[in-house]
Scaffold this motif. Structure first.
Motif, PDB file in Angstrom:
ATOM      1  N   HIS A 105     -14.082  18.028 115.930  1.00 49.84           N
ATOM      2  CA  HIS A 105     -13.447  18.629 114.748  1.00 49.84           C
ATOM      3  C   HIS A 105     -13.880  17.901 113.482  1.00 49.84           C
ATOM      4  O   HIS A 105     -14.199  18.541 112.473  1.00 49.84           O
ATOM      5  CB  HIS A 105     -11.924  18.599 114.874  1.00 49.84           C
ATOM      6  CG  HIS A 105     -11.380  19.668 115.743  1.00 49.84           C
ATOM      7  ND1 HIS A 105     -11.337  21.003 115.379  1.00 49.84           N
ATOM      8  CD2 HIS A 105     -10.845  19.617 116.989  1.00 49.84           C
ATOM      9  CE1 HIS A 105     -10.796  21.710 116.347  1.00 49.84           C
ATOM     10  NE2 HIS A 105     -10.503  20.897 117.347  1.00 49.84           N
ATOM     11  N   LEU A 106     -13.911  16.579 113.535  1.00 51.14           N
ATOM     12  CA  LEU A 106     -14.325  15.799 112.374  1.00 51.14           C
ATOM     13  C   LEU A 106     -15.764  16.121 111.980  1.00 51.14           C
ATOM     14  O   LEU A 106     -16.061  16.389 110.813  1.00 51.14           O
ATOM     15  CB  LEU A 106     -14.180  14.297 112.654  1.00 51.14           C
ATOM     16  CG  LEU A 106     -14.655  13.365 111.537  1.00 51.14           C
ATOM     17  CD1 LEU A 106     -13.855  13.576 110.263  1.00 51.14           C
ATOM     18  CD2 LEU A 106     -14.575  11.919 111.998  1.00 51.14           C
ATOM     19  N   LEU A 107     -16.655  16.121 112.958  1.00 52.17           N
ATOM     20  CA  LEU A 107     -18.054  16.389 112.645  1.00 52.17           C
ATOM     21  C   LEU A 107     -18.262  17.825 112.179  1.00 52.17           C
ATOM     22  O   LEU A 107     -19.064  18.075 111.275  1.00 52.17           O
ATOM     23  CB  LEU A 107     -18.945  16.071 113.855  1.00 52.17           C
ATOM     24  CG  LEU A 107     -20.447  16.103 113.593  1.00 52.17           C
ATOM     25  CD1 LEU A 107     -20.855  15.181 112.442  1.00 52.17           C
ATOM     26  CD2 LEU A 107     -21.203  15.721 114.857  1.00 52.17           C
ATOM     27  N   LEU A 108     -17.532  18.772 112.751  1.00 50.17           N
ATOM     28  CA  LEU A 108     -17.635  20.154 112.272  1.00 50.17           C
ATOM     29  C   LEU A 108     -17.143  20.234 110.835  1.00 50.17           C
ATOM     30  O   LEU A 108     -17.782  20.886 109.991  1.00 50.17           O
ATOM     31  CB  LEU A 108     -16.855  21.104 113.179  1.00 50.17           C
ATOM     32  CG  LEU A 108     -16.872  22.577 112.753  1.00 50.17           C
ATOM     33  CD1 LEU A 108     -18.298  23.118 112.622  1.00 50.17           C
ATOM     34  CD2 LEU A 108     -16.069  23.422 113.735  1.00 50.17           C
ATOM     35  N   GLY A 109     -16.036  19.563 110.537  1.00 50.69           N
ATOM     36  CA  GLY A 109     -15.544  19.552 109.162  1.00 50.69           C
ATOM     37  C   GLY A 109     -16.569  18.972 108.202  1.00 50.69           C
ATOM     38  O   GLY A 109     -16.833  19.529 107.130  1.00 50.69           O
ATOM     39  N   ARG A 110     -17.179  17.860 108.579  1.00 50.35           N
ATOM     40  CA  ARG A 110     -18.207  17.239 107.723  1.00 50.35           C
ATOM     41  C   ARG A 110     -19.445  18.139 107.583  1.00 50.35           C
ATOM     42  O   ARG A 110     -20.050  18.221 106.512  1.00 50.35           O
ATOM     43  CB  ARG A 110     -18.622  15.877 108.287  1.00 50.35           C
ATOM     44  CG  ARG A 110     -17.515  14.857 108.303  1.00 50.35           C
ATOM     45  CD  ARG A 110     -17.217  14.370 106.897  1.00 50.35           C
ATOM     46  NE  ARG A 110     -16.187  13.354 106.953  1.00 50.35           N
ATOM     47  CZ  ARG A 110     -15.058  13.395 106.255  1.00 50.35           C
ATOM     48  NH1 ARG A 110     -14.833  14.394 105.446  1.00 50.35           N
ATOM     49  NH2 ARG A 110     -14.166  12.445 106.357  1.00 50.35           N
ATOM     50  N   THR A 111     -19.795  18.812 108.673  1.00 47.97           N
ATOM     51  CA  THR A 111     -20.941  19.728 108.634  1.00 47.97           C
ATOM     52  C   THR A 111     -20.669  20.870 107.662  1.00 47.97           C
ATOM     53  O   THR A 111     -21.538  21.233 106.854  1.00 47.97           O
ATOM     54  CB  THR A 111     -21.223  20.272 110.054  1.00 47.97           C
ATOM     55  OG1 THR A 111     -21.533  19.175 110.914  1.00 47.97           O
ATOM     56  CG2 THR A 111     -22.374  21.249 110.060  1.00 47.97           C
TER      57      THR A 111
ATOM     58  N   ALA B 194     -13.360  25.197 102.168  1.00 40.64           N
ATOM     59  CA  ALA B 194     -12.160  25.852 102.701  1.00 40.64           C
ATOM     60  C   ALA B 194     -12.220  25.946 104.223  1.00 40.64           C
ATOM     61  O   ALA B 194     -11.202  25.790 104.900  1.00 40.64           O
ATOM     62  CB  ALA B 194     -11.991  27.240 102.087  1.00 40.64           C
ATOM     63  N   GLU B 195     -13.403  26.178 104.767  1.00 39.17           N
ATOM     64  CA  GLU B 195     -13.563  26.229 106.228  1.00 39.17           C
ATOM     65  C   GLU B 195     -13.483  24.828 106.845  1.00 39.17           C
ATOM     66  O   GLU B 195     -13.033  24.677 107.978  1.00 39.17           O
ATOM     67  CB  GLU B 195     -14.906  26.859 106.601  1.00 39.17           C
ATOM     68  CG  GLU B 195     -15.002  28.345 106.369  1.00 39.17           C
ATOM     69  CD  GLU B 195     -16.376  28.850 106.731  1.00 39.17           C
ATOM     70  OE1 GLU B 195     -16.703  28.883 107.940  1.00 39.17           O
ATOM     71  OE2 GLU B 195     -17.139  29.200 105.806  1.00 39.17           O
ATOM     72  N   ALA B 196     -13.920  23.841 106.107  1.00 39.07           N
ATOM     73  CA  ALA B 196     -13.925  22.462 106.609  1.00 39.07           C
ATOM     74  C   ALA B 196     -12.527  21.877 106.695  1.00 39.07           C
ATOM     75  O   ALA B 196     -12.212  21.130 107.631  1.00 39.07           O
ATOM     76  CB  ALA B 196     -14.793  21.581 105.709  1.00 39.07           C
ATOM     77  N   ALA B 197     -11.674  22.214 105.736  1.00 38.36           N
ATOM     78  CA  ALA B 197     -10.363  21.570 105.600  1.00 38.36           C
ATOM     79  C   ALA B 197      -9.520  21.602 106.877  1.00 38.36           C
ATOM     80  O   ALA B 197      -8.988  20.558 107.275  1.00 38.36           O
ATOM     81  CB  ALA B 197      -9.603  22.179 104.420  1.00 38.36           C
ATOM     82  N   PRO B 198      -9.376  22.747 107.557  1.00 39.41           N
ATOM     83  CA  PRO B 198      -8.529  22.726 108.765  1.00 39.41           C
ATOM     84  C   PRO B 198      -9.067  21.800 109.856  1.00 39.41           C
ATOM     85  O   PRO B 198      -8.286  21.139 110.555  1.00 39.41           O
ATOM     86  CB  PRO B 198      -8.527  24.179 109.243  1.00 39.41           C
ATOM     87  CG  PRO B 198      -9.031  24.989 108.113  1.00 39.41           C
ATOM     88  CD  PRO B 198      -9.832  24.082 107.239  1.00 39.41           C
ATOM     89  N   HIS B 199     -10.374  21.732 109.999  1.00 35.66           N
ATOM     90  CA  HIS B 199     -10.959  20.852 111.024  1.00 35.66           C
ATOM     91  C   HIS B 199     -10.746  19.381 110.672  1.00 35.66           C
ATOM     92  O   HIS B 199     -10.456  18.558 111.542  1.00 35.66           O
ATOM     93  CB  HIS B 199     -12.447  21.158 111.203  1.00 35.66           C
ATOM     94  CG  HIS B 199     -12.686  22.492 111.799  1.00 35.66           C
ATOM     95  ND1 HIS B 199     -12.490  22.763 113.135  1.00 35.66           N
ATOM     96  CD2 HIS B 199     -13.078  23.660 111.230  1.00 35.66           C
ATOM     97  CE1 HIS B 199     -12.761  24.026 113.373  1.00 35.66           C
ATOM     98  NE2 HIS B 199     -13.113  24.593 112.234  1.00 35.66           N
ATOM     99  N   LEU B 200     -10.866  19.060 109.390  1.00 37.95           N
ATOM    100  CA  LEU B 200     -10.654  17.681 108.967  1.00 37.95           C
ATOM    101  C   LEU B 200      -9.186  17.271 109.116  1.00 37.95           C
ATOM    102  O   LEU B 200      -8.892  16.163 109.569  1.00 37.95           O
ATOM    103  CB  LEU B 200     -11.128  17.497 107.522  1.00 37.95           C
ATOM    104  CG  LEU B 200     -12.631  17.706 107.308  1.00 37.95           C
ATOM    105  CD1 LEU B 200     -12.966  17.679 105.823  1.00 37.95           C
ATOM    106  CD2 LEU B 200     -13.433  16.678 108.084  1.00 37.95           C
TER     107      LEU B 200
ATOM    108  N   ALA C 171      -5.034  14.422 112.179  1.00 37.30           N
ATOM    109  CA  ALA C 171      -3.769  14.439 112.928  1.00 37.30           C
ATOM    110  C   ALA C 171      -3.967  13.960 114.364  1.00 37.30           C
ATOM    111  O   ALA C 171      -3.129  13.231 114.905  1.00 37.30           O
ATOM    112  CB  ALA C 171      -3.174  15.839 112.923  1.00 37.30           C
ATOM    113  N   MET C 172      -5.072  14.341 114.965  1.00 35.69           N
ATOM    114  CA  MET C 172      -5.328  13.952 116.355  1.00 35.69           C
ATOM    115  C   MET C 172      -5.580  12.451 116.480  1.00 35.69           C
ATOM    116  O   MET C 172      -5.195  11.840 117.464  1.00 35.69           O
ATOM    117  CB  MET C 172      -6.522  14.728 116.913  1.00 35.69           C
ATOM    118  CG  MET C 172      -6.266  16.208 117.060  1.00 35.69           C
ATOM    119  SD  MET C 172      -7.804  17.070 117.419  1.00 35.69           S
ATOM    120  CE  MET C 172      -7.481  17.603 119.081  1.00 35.69           C
ATOM    121  N   THR C 173      -6.214  11.867 115.500  1.00 30.75           N
ATOM    122  CA  THR C 173      -6.544  10.444 115.579  1.00 30.75           C
ATOM    123  C   THR C 173      -5.441   9.571 115.019  1.00 30.75           C
ATOM    124  O   THR C 173      -5.429   8.369 115.281  1.00 30.75           O
ATOM    125  CB  THR C 173      -7.869  10.121 114.867  1.00 30.75           C
ATOM    126  OG1 THR C 173      -7.783  10.559 113.518  1.00 30.75           O
ATOM    127  CG2 THR C 173      -9.031  10.789 115.567  1.00 30.75           C
ATOM    128  N   ALA C 174      -4.492  10.149 114.281  1.00 30.37           N
ATOM    129  CA  ALA C 174      -3.382   9.368 113.749  1.00 30.37           C
ATOM    130  C   ALA C 174      -2.573   8.737 114.877  1.00 30.37           C
ATOM    131  O   ALA C 174      -2.057   7.632 114.734  1.00 30.37           O
ATOM    132  CB  ALA C 174      -2.488  10.237 112.870  1.00 30.37           C
TER     133      ALA C 174
END
Length: 114
Positions: free
Chosen positions: A80-86, A94-100, A105-108
């Motif tokens: 998810h992080l890498l997709l967001g950065r990509t 706008a497409e990146a934000a939900p993945h980031l 949240a997952m790594t918190a």
């Protein structure tokens, strides 16, 4: 007796890791893509392929690989992080934000001490 048989895929993976570690990301991606062709369910290889695409600025390929990986493993925070950065690098904020947000949240939970 002390010799150990290795498959062509194992040797190719070792070569790809060497390319990646030497920042020869396009060469790593070419090598890894050939492994994915014969072992499409190996998610570790697919993640390294996505990272190689990302670092070699093959962003549409990175995106496609990450979306495939997330279909198989939707709980993968790193994907998810890498997709967001990509998506960010492609100007698709706008497409990146939900993945980031999801990756965050997952790594918190990794930071929570029980």
């Amino acid at each position: 007796m002390g010799t150990e048989m290795t498959s062509p895929s194992t040797e190719a993976f070792k070569r790809a890791v060497l390319f990646f570690n030497r920042q020869r990301y396009a060469a790593a991606a070419r090598t890894l893509a050939s492994i994915v062709d014969v072992a499409p369910r190996n998610m570790a290889v697919r993640m390294l392929l996505a990272r190689s695409y990302y670092f070699s600025a093959q962003l549409s390929r990175a995106e496609a690989e990450l979306r495939d990986l997330l279909r198989a493993e939707p709980q993968d925070a790193h994907a998810h992080l890498l997709l967001g950065r990509t998506l960010e690098r492609q100007g698709r904020l706008a497409e990146a934000a939900p993945h980031l947000r999801l990756a965050d949240a997952m790594t918190a939970w990794d930071l929570v001490v029980v």
